[in-house]
Motif scaffolding. Structure first.
Motif, short mmCIF file in Angstrom:
data_model
loop_
_atom_site.label_atom_id
_atom_site.label_comp_id
_atom_site.label_asym_id
_atom_site.label_seq_id
_atom_site.Cartn_x
_atom_site.Cartn_y
_atom_site.Cartn_z
N ALA A 24 8.67 -51.04 28.15
CA ALA A 24 8.38 -50.85 29.57
C ALA A 24 6.95 -50.37 29.78
CB ALA A 24 9.37 -49.85 30.17
N LEU A 25 6.52 -49.41 28.98
CA LEU A 25 5.16 -48.90 29.10
C LEU A 25 4.13 -49.98 28.76
CD1 LEU A 25 3.28 -46.52 29.65
CD2 LEU A 25 3.54 -45.85 27.25
N ASP A 26 4.41 -50.75 27.72
CA ASP A 26 3.50 -51.85 27.35
C ASP A 26 3.45 -52.91 28.45
OD1 ASP A 26 2.86 -50.62 24.97
OD2 ASP A 26 4.26 -51.81 23.77
N ALA A 27 4.57 -53.16 29.11
CA ALA A 27 4.60 -54.13 30.21
C ALA A 27 3.77 -53.65 31.39
CB ALA A 27 6.04 -54.39 30.65
N ILE A 28 3.86 -52.36 31.68
CA ILE A 28 3.08 -51.80 32.80
C ILE A 28 1.60 -51.87 32.50
CG2 ILE A 28 2.53 -49.66 34.02
CD1 ILE A 28 5.53 -48.95 33.74
N THR A 29 1.19 -51.39 31.32
CA THR A 29 -0.23 -51.41 30.98
C THR A 29 -0.76 -52.83 30.88
OG1 THR A 29 0.27 -51.18 28.62
CG2 THR A 29 -0.22 -49.17 29.83
N GLY A 30 0.06 -53.74 30.40
CA GLY A 30 -0.35 -55.15 30.34
C GLY A 30 -0.54 -55.75 31.72
N ALA A 31 0.35 -55.41 32.65
CA ALA A 31 0.23 -55.92 34.02
C ALA A 31 -1.02 -55.37 34.70
CB ALA A 31 1.47 -55.55 34.83
N VAL A 32 -1.31 -54.08 34.49
CA VAL A 32 -2.51 -53.49 35.07
C VAL A 32 -3.74 -54.15 34.48
CG1 VAL A 32 -3.88 -51.36 35.23
CG2 VAL A 32 -1.42 -51.28 35.61
N ARG A 33 -3.78 -54.32 33.17
CA ARG A 33 -4.91 -54.95 32.48
C ARG A 33 -5.14 -56.38 32.98
NH1 ARG A 33 -3.04 -55.05 27.52
NH2 ARG A 33 -3.52 -52.87 27.19
N THR A 35 -4.17 -57.79 35.84
CA THR A 35 -4.59 -57.79 37.24
C THR A 35 -6.06 -57.39 37.37
OG1 THR A 35 -2.35 -57.26 37.93
CG2 THR A 35 -4.09 -56.87 39.53
N LEU A 36 -6.47 -56.36 36.64
CA LEU A 36 -7.87 -55.93 36.71
C LEU A 36 -8.81 -56.97 36.13
CD1 LEU A 36 -7.63 -52.14 35.76
CD2 LEU A 36 -7.79 -53.17 38.03
N LYS A 37 -8.36 -57.67 35.09
CA LYS A 37 -9.18 -58.73 34.49
C LYS A 37 -9.45 -59.85 35.49
CE LYS A 37 -9.41 -60.05 29.73
NZ LYS A 37 -8.74 -60.48 28.53
N LYS A 38 -8.48 -60.11 36.36
CA LYS A 38 -8.63 -61.15 37.38
C LYS A 38 -9.42 -60.65 38.58
CE LYS A 38 -4.31 -63.53 36.29
NZ LYS A 38 -2.97 -63.87 36.77
N GLY A 39 -9.80 -59.36 38.57
CA GLY A 39 -10.58 -58.80 39.68
C GLY A 39 -9.75 -58.18 40.77
N GLY A 40 -8.45 -58.07 40.57
CA GLY A 40 -7.57 -57.49 41.58
C GLY A 40 -7.48 -55.99 41.47
N GLY A 48 -1.71 -43.58 42.77
CA GLY A 48 -3.13 -43.91 42.84
C GLY A 48 -3.38 -45.39 42.75
N SER A 49 -4.65 -45.74 42.70
CA SER A 49 -5.06 -47.15 42.66
C SER A 49 -6.02 -47.40 41.51
CB SER A 49 -5.76 -47.54 43.95
OG SER A 49 -4.90 -47.39 45.04
N PHE A 50 -5.81 -48.50 40.82
CA PHE A 50 -6.70 -48.95 39.77
C PHE A 50 -7.51 -50.11 40.33
CE2 PHE A 50 -3.03 -47.21 37.59
CZ PHE A 50 -3.59 -46.44 36.58
N SER A 51 -8.82 -50.11 40.08
CA SER A 51 -9.67 -51.20 40.53
C SER A 51 -10.79 -51.41 39.52
CB SER A 51 -10.24 -50.91 41.92
OG SER A 51 -11.03 -49.74 41.87
N VAL A 52 -11.60 -52.43 39.76
CA VAL A 52 -12.73 -52.73 38.89
C VAL A 52 -14.00 -52.59 39.71
CG1 VAL A 52 -13.86 -54.49 37.49
CG2 VAL A 52 -11.38 -54.34 37.51
N PRO A 77 -13.32 -50.08 34.66
CA PRO A 77 -12.14 -49.73 35.43
C PRO A 77 -12.36 -48.41 36.17
CG PRO A 77 -11.78 -49.27 33.11
CD PRO A 77 -13.11 -49.93 33.22
N LYS A 78 -11.70 -48.30 37.31
CA LYS A 78 -11.82 -47.10 38.14
C LYS A 78 -10.42 -46.72 38.60
CE LYS A 78 -13.92 -45.63 42.48
NZ LYS A 78 -14.70 -46.07 43.63
N PHE A 79 -10.13 -45.42 38.58
CA PHE A 79 -8.85 -44.93 39.07
C PHE A 79 -9.12 -43.96 40.20
CE2 PHE A 79 -5.50 -41.67 39.11
CZ PHE A 79 -4.43 -42.48 39.41
N ARG A 80 -8.43 -44.16 41.31
CA ARG A 80 -8.55 -43.26 42.44
C ARG A 80 -7.17 -42.67 42.70
NH1 ARG A 80 -10.30 -44.46 48.62
NH2 ARG A 80 -10.49 -42.27 49.17
N PRO A 81 -7.01 -41.36 42.50
CA PRO A 81 -5.68 -40.74 42.67
C PRO A 81 -5.22 -40.77 44.13
CG PRO A 81 -7.35 -39.07 42.25
CD PRO A 81 -8.02 -40.40 42.11
N GLY A 82 -3.91 -40.90 44.31
CA GLY A 82 -3.31 -40.90 45.63
C GLY A 82 -3.11 -39.49 46.15
N LYS A 83 -2.79 -39.39 47.42
CA LYS A 83 -2.62 -38.09 48.08
C LYS A 83 -1.50 -37.28 47.44
CE LYS A 83 -2.06 -35.99 52.67
NZ LYS A 83 -1.61 -34.76 52.12
#
Length: 90
Positions: A24-33, A35-40, A48-52, A77-83
């Protein structure tokens, strides 16, 4: 906390095996990676939000010789924590 400690925490909280928690953890990190690789961006409400972002080229110094060197531009990569996460820490 490192990855194995996080996997153990996930397994205990979700009442699943460590192998399933690792998948599950590998699936999450893979999905984030991916998405970020595609510029999303990846937004997890309350967490929070992950962006490039693009870091421009710049001139740096070699600490050993003091000579000027060119540092290429790069996507970082950039991480912006949520409220909710900010509120939980304060």
């Amino acid at each position: 906390m490192n990855k194995s400690e996080l996997v153990e925490h996930i397994a205990n909280q979700a009442d699943i095996s460590k192998a399933a928690a690792t998948r599950a953890l590998d699936a999450i990190t893979g999905a984030v990676r991916t998405t970020l690789k595609k510029g999303g961006t990846v937004s997890l409400v309350g967490f929070g939000s992950f962006s490039v972002t693009k870091r421009p080229a710049r001139t740096g110094r070699n600490p050993r010789t003091g000579a000027a060197i060119k540092i290429k531009s790069a996507k970082v990569p950039k991480f912006r924590p949520g409220k909710a996460l900010k509120d939980a820490l304060n």
